[in-house]
Design a protein around this motif. Structure first.
Motif, PDB file in Angstrom:
ATOM      1  N   ASP A   1       0.845  -1.188   0.000  1.00  8.07           N
ATOM      2  CA  ASP A   1       0.000   0.000   0.000  1.00  8.07           C
ATOM      3  C   ASP A   1       0.887   1.248   0.000  1.00  8.07           C
ATOM      4  O   ASP A   1       1.524   1.577   0.998  1.00  8.07           O
ATOM      5  CB  ASP A   1      -0.901  -0.007   1.228  1.00  8.07           C
ATOM      6  CG  ASP A   1      -2.021   0.998   1.125  1.00  8.07           C
ATOM      7  OD1 ASP A   1      -1.831   2.002   0.409  1.00  8.07           O
ATOM      8  OD2 ASP A   1      -3.074   0.782   1.740  1.00  8.07           O
TER       9      ASP A   1
ATOM     10  N   ASN B   1      -6.905   1.418   5.924  1.00  8.93           N
ATOM     11  CA  ASN B   1      -7.003   0.913   4.563  1.00  8.93           C
ATOM     12  C   ASN B   1      -7.387  -0.568   4.516  1.00  8.93           C
ATOM     13  O   ASN B   1      -7.400  -1.169   3.442  1.00  8.93           O
ATOM     14  CB  ASN B   1      -5.673   1.111   3.828  1.00  8.93           C
ATOM     15  CG  ASN B   1      -5.361   2.572   3.584  1.00  8.93           C
ATOM     16  OD1 ASN B   1      -6.258   3.398   3.471  1.00  8.93           O
ATOM     17  ND2 ASN B   1      -4.081   2.909   3.515  1.00  8.93           N
TER      18      ASN B   1
ATOM     19  N   SER C   1      -9.868   1.336  -3.893  1.00  7.68           N
ATOM     20  CA  SER C   1      -8.438   1.534  -4.127  1.00  7.68           C
ATOM     21  C   SER C   1      -8.100   1.102  -5.546  1.00  7.68           C
ATOM     22  O   SER C   1      -8.574   0.058  -6.015  1.00  7.68           O
ATOM     23  CB  SER C   1      -7.612   0.730  -3.117  1.00  7.68           C
ATOM     24  OG  SER C   1      -6.239   0.807  -3.420  1.00  7.68           O
TER      25      SER C   1
ATOM     26  N   ARG D   1     -14.968   1.676   0.759  1.00 15.55           N
ATOM     27  CA  ARG D   1     -13.636   2.113   0.356  1.00 15.55           C
ATOM     28  C   ARG D   1     -13.309   1.575  -1.031  1.00 15.55           C
ATOM     29  O   ARG D   1     -13.796   0.514  -1.442  1.00 15.55           O
ATOM     30  CB  ARG D   1     -12.573   1.674   1.370  1.00 15.55           C
ATOM     31  CG  ARG D   1     -12.581   0.220   1.706  1.00 15.55           C
ATOM     32  CD  ARG D   1     -11.385  -0.190   2.568  1.00 15.55           C
ATOM     33  NE  ARG D   1     -11.045   0.739   3.604  1.00 15.55           N
ATOM     34  CZ  ARG D   1     -11.552   0.729   4.831  1.00 15.55           C
ATOM     35  NH1 ARG D   1     -12.457  -0.186   5.144  1.00 15.55           N
ATOM     36  NH2 ARG D   1     -11.175   1.596   5.732  1.00 15.55           N
TER      37      ARG D   1
ATOM     38  N   ASN E   1      -6.668   5.894  -2.986  1.00 18.66           N
ATOM     39  CA  ASN E   1      -7.540   5.281  -1.981  1.00 18.66           C
ATOM     40  C   ASN E   1      -8.646   6.263  -1.618  1.00 18.66           C
ATOM     41  O   ASN E   1      -8.374   7.424  -1.303  1.00 18.66           O
ATOM     42  CB  ASN E   1      -6.764   4.921  -0.707  1.00 18.66           C
ATOM     43  CG  ASN E   1      -5.917   3.676  -0.876  1.00 18.66           C
ATOM     44  OD1 ASN E   1      -5.807   3.139  -1.971  1.00 18.66           O
ATOM     45  ND2 ASN E   1      -5.300   3.236   0.201  1.00 18.66           N
TER      46      ASN E   1
END
Length: 832
Positions: free
Chosen positions: A146, A160, A714, A712, A728
């Motif tokens: 990440d 995350n 990403s 979320r 993100n």
């Protein structure tokens, strides 16, 4: 290719120690040693982590082997016999020697491997999918790739992880529930701040290997935490030789940090060390609009500016000694020092009948000095090759935090005068002892496990408040607030669990017996009757409570196919109130707002069900679940008027945790990992839940119904010139409890990285909260007042980081994992 990948991971996971074939009765055979060197055929470079596979011809299920070191050399012990020999390296053609009779130690010489061009694209795809692993009782997420966590803290990295949310004040929740247990390497730890999340804001994200999200914990784990468990696994290399990394970071608002990871592994010992330093300046802002139903003032508005600064140092050092190939002893020492200097400036406007009649300025300076230490011993004995195992742990943790605060409150309109000048001293000392033993006994396809864990905690809080007497110009101790509170929590637990697999059906059933003792004692030189009256005559400031509970767990998985399964989990858990929740003496957030613990709190209990579905395609992975949780005797914060006022006639509001009768939570979540191209990876998840509670306190009904969600997304794009771009996004939907409604909140992070110095170094640039929108906006209603607020813990930040790897290529993470593959499983490694 897939088979090669699995064999490589298997051999890494056993740390290059060979599984010895069973010796026929009556026959003694001495081990022999197989050696050799593996090189790249084109350039002659040694190939580190190439895999030597020795498969018994007589019993093909018996496989042993090892991996090559940094010079491409391997040395593996085995028993004499006939073997199929192969040397493999991902993206290279396999070297094979079938039906070799090995009677004595043999040097296979130099083995040169050639690239297999046809496999290169497949390797890249597999590498990109090593992000999630599904087990019977947990999901494992590798956050090592990440980019947005470069230079960040553990708290930032957790935000995350799917199913997890970290709010603007650092509170961690799992599926929207903040009662989550934080473990480090499977145990409670000073690294996690004894249950507080503050320490996670100081430790570097680079130290994390993986995060285990355990929503249906097995009996092996503590029953604490009704939401479940987050287990943070720290990095520790398992490969031979010396390796490590150095990371340096600078950012705005002013922040800088450096971390060093180093590891030395030989045949007899493994030395590991993580060293970190961080300096930060973190501004923040808050606004409160408070309206009152009666009293002198009908409205008070507050504008608060926060200026936080501090520096922290942490070091985690350990040595693992191998008695033999089956047993080892690991000793580790962790220490953390943190100095903080926080300034809060509060500008207040006071209204009477809608007219501004007074202004004041309040300045609070808080100096914080915190120290944490932890000593750990871990013994592991892999008794036999069938998986029989014994482990034992001893651990001692200590925390000492001292806070000195000065509060200066002055009128600025219509005249200038001193309201109050206060000096606050607070010292919290925490000690925790842990004793644990676990035994695993395989029985064919089944496995039996039994264990004991004891945790013994003691927390002493010493609090003193002195106020300036304006008539004498002398400081006088506030007798109602000054106190010393001694709190103890002792938990003894026995557990057993049994797992088996019948065809496509697997199960793990367990039972945990826990005895909890909660003891509190108030030591005060002053009269405590005012505190007793505020809490009620039935509340005992000195208490000794004992609870005995059974906590069953059951986890089931049915494999519909190789790429598809259904899981079902059930568990019963407990939520024990910690010391701050029970400490009866108020502490002050401001002169008009106090927090008071409730020594009458009892533990809450929950029963949870989780139904999950997993489906994998060639380029797509779907994980989903539906869950239900019912919690009884749950506790929650309420706000109420105390009936008291400050010296300038401001009504004092109290926050108090109480036991509500029950609450229910039902929800659904889904996550998708999609790799449409080898240069593009997309990852998204959404969690929707409905929460309802019922209960009353002092004649007020605090029941509520709430529906909320969070999501979320990403995306990671590989650009030319070894540049990677990651975005993100996180959205927390609106939510409410019995008194407070909170608006939705959007946060967007952006990051770029580029490999340099022949891939030994990586430069990263990331922007956290790109839109500067990570603000909590809420509205609170009670019988006596209403409050509208906005709070931003820190604004948009920019961070530049550089990481240099020593004897540690970036490709190791992508192709070979780290030692025991602690990064989490790839597509072919997800377990049913």
């Amino acid at each position: 290719m897939r088979k090669t990948f699995l064999i490589t991971l298997l051999l890494l996971s056993i740390n290059t120690f060979a599984q010895r074939p069973q010796r026929p009765q009556g026959q003694e055979r001495q081990p022999i040693k197989i050696t050799g060197t593996v090189l790249d055929k084109d350039n002659g470079d040694p190939l580190e982590y190439a895999t030597l596979v020795l498969q018994s011809v007589d019993n093909p299920e018996k496989v042993t082997g090892g991996i090559s070191d940094i010079d491409g050399k391997f040395s593996v012990e085995t028993l004499p016999g006939k073997y199929n020999i192969s040397v493999e390296y991902i993206s290279y053609k396999t070297y094979k020697l079938p039906n070799q009779l090995l009677k004595e130690s043999t040097d296979l010489g130099t083995i040169k491997l050639a690239l297999d061009v046809a496999q290169l694209e497949g390797v890249e795809v597999v590498g990109e999918k090593t992000t999630v692993e599904v087990r019977l009782d947990k999901k494992i997420y590798n956050i090592g790739k990440d980019l947005t966590t470069s230079g960040a803290t553990i708290s930032d990295a957790l935000n995350n992880v799917p199913s997890v949310n970290v709010d603007v004040e650092g509170a961690i929740s799992l599926r929207g529930n903040e009662n989550v247990r934080i473990l480090i390497n499977g145990k409670p730890s000073a690294l996690a701040g004894f249950g507080s999340t503050d320490a996670l804001r100081e430790l570097p994200a680079d130290a994390i290997e993986k995060v285990e999200v355990i929503t249906s914990p097995s009996a092996r784990y503590d029953a604490e935490g009704t939401a479940g468990i987050l287990n943070i696994v720290l990095k520790r290399e398992k490969t031979l030789g010396f390796n490590g990394s150095v990371s340096v970071n600078i950012g705005y608002p002013s922040q800088s940090s450096m971390s060093v990871n180093a590891n030395l592994r030989t045949d007899k010992f493994n030395v590991f060390n993580t060293l970190g330093y961080r300096y930060y300046e973190s501004p923040g802002h808050a606004f409160y609009e408070n309206s009152y139903n009666d009293g002198q003032y009908d409205q008070i508005n507050e504008n608060r500016d926060y200026t936080r600064s501090g520096k922290g140092f942490n070091n985690n050092f350990g040595v693992e000694y191998f008695f033999n190939e089956k047993s080892s002893l690991t000793g580790s020492f962790f220490m953390r020092f943190q100095d903080g200097d926080d300034l809060t400036e509060n500008y207040s406007d006071y209204f009477e009948s809608g007219l501004l009649t007074r202004k004041s300025f309040r300045e609070e300076i808080e100096l914080e000095d915190e120290e944490n230490y932890q000593f750990s011993l871990n013994y592991v004995n892999n008794i036999d090759d069938d998986g029989q195992k014994l482990t034992a742990d001893l651990q001692y943790s200590n925390g000492d935090e001292v806070e000195n605060s000065t509060i200066d409150d002055n009128n600025t309109f219509p005249n200038t005068s001193l309201n109050t000048l206060e000096s606050i001293y607070q010292n919290e000392i925490e000690d925790e002892y842990l004793v644990q033993a676990d035994y695993v006994l395989p029985m064919g396809d089944a496995q039996f496990e039994v264990g004991y864990r004891g945790t013994f905690e003691r927390e002493i809080t010493d609090y003193k408040l002195d106020s300036l007497n304006r008539s004498t110009n002398q400081f006088v101790t506030n007798e109602d607030l000054t106190n010393k509170f001694n709190y103890q929590e002792n938990v003894n637990a026995l557990y057993t669990q049994y797992g088996n697999k019948f065809g496509k059906f697997s199960f793990l059933a367990g039972l945990r017996l826990e005895n909890t003792q909660l003891k509190g004692e108030v030591t005060s030189d002053f009269d405590t009757s005012a505190i007793e009256d505020a809490l009620g005559e039935d509340v005992d400031l000195n208490f000794d409570k004992n609870y005995l509970g059974l906590f069953p767990t059951l986890n089931l998985i049915f494999e519909i196919g190789e790429m598809e399964n259904i899981s079902l989990g059930y568990n019963r858990r407990i939520n024990r109130p910690r010391g701050r929740f029970i400490n009866p003496f108020p502490s002050r957030a401001s002169r008009a707002n106090i927090f008071q613990g409730n020594p009458d709190l009892d533990p809450a209990y929950s029963n949870s069900f989780d139904l999950g579905y997993l489906k994998r395609w060639d380029k797509l992975t779907l994980t989903s679940s539906v869950y239900y949780k019912r919690e009884t005797n749950s506790f929650e914060y309420i706000q109420e008027a105390t009936g008291q006022t400050t010296t300038d006639s401001v009504r004092i509001i109290r926050s108090l945790p109480i036991n509500l009768s029950s609450n229910e939570r039902i929800g659904a979540e889904a996550g998708v990992l999609y790799n449409p191209k080898k240069w593009l990876r997309l990852n998204g998840s959404v969690n929707f839940f409905q929460f309802s509670s019922e209960g009353e306190h002092n004649g007020t009904d605090y029941g509520t119904d709430n529906t909320s969600w969070f999501a979320r997304f990403s995306s990671k794009v590989s650009l030319p010139e070894k540049i990677e771009w990651q975005t993100n996004a996180f959205y927390m939907g609106p939510r409410q409890n019995s008194q407070t409604e909170t608006k939705g909140m959007l946060s967007l992070n952006l990051a770029f990285s580029k490999d340099i110095m022949k891939d030994k170094g990586t430069v990263s640039l990331n922007v956290s909260d790109l839109l500067n929108s990570r603000k909590r906006q809420s509205y609170t209603v009670s019988d006596d007042f209403t409050s509208r607020s906005e709070f931003q813990f820190r604004p948009r930040s920019i961070n530049l980081s550089f990481r240099y790897r020593i004897n540690q290529s970036k490709d190791r993470d992508r192709k070979n994992g780290r030692g025991e593959n602690e990064n989490g499983g790839g597509e072919d490694e997800m377990e049913g």
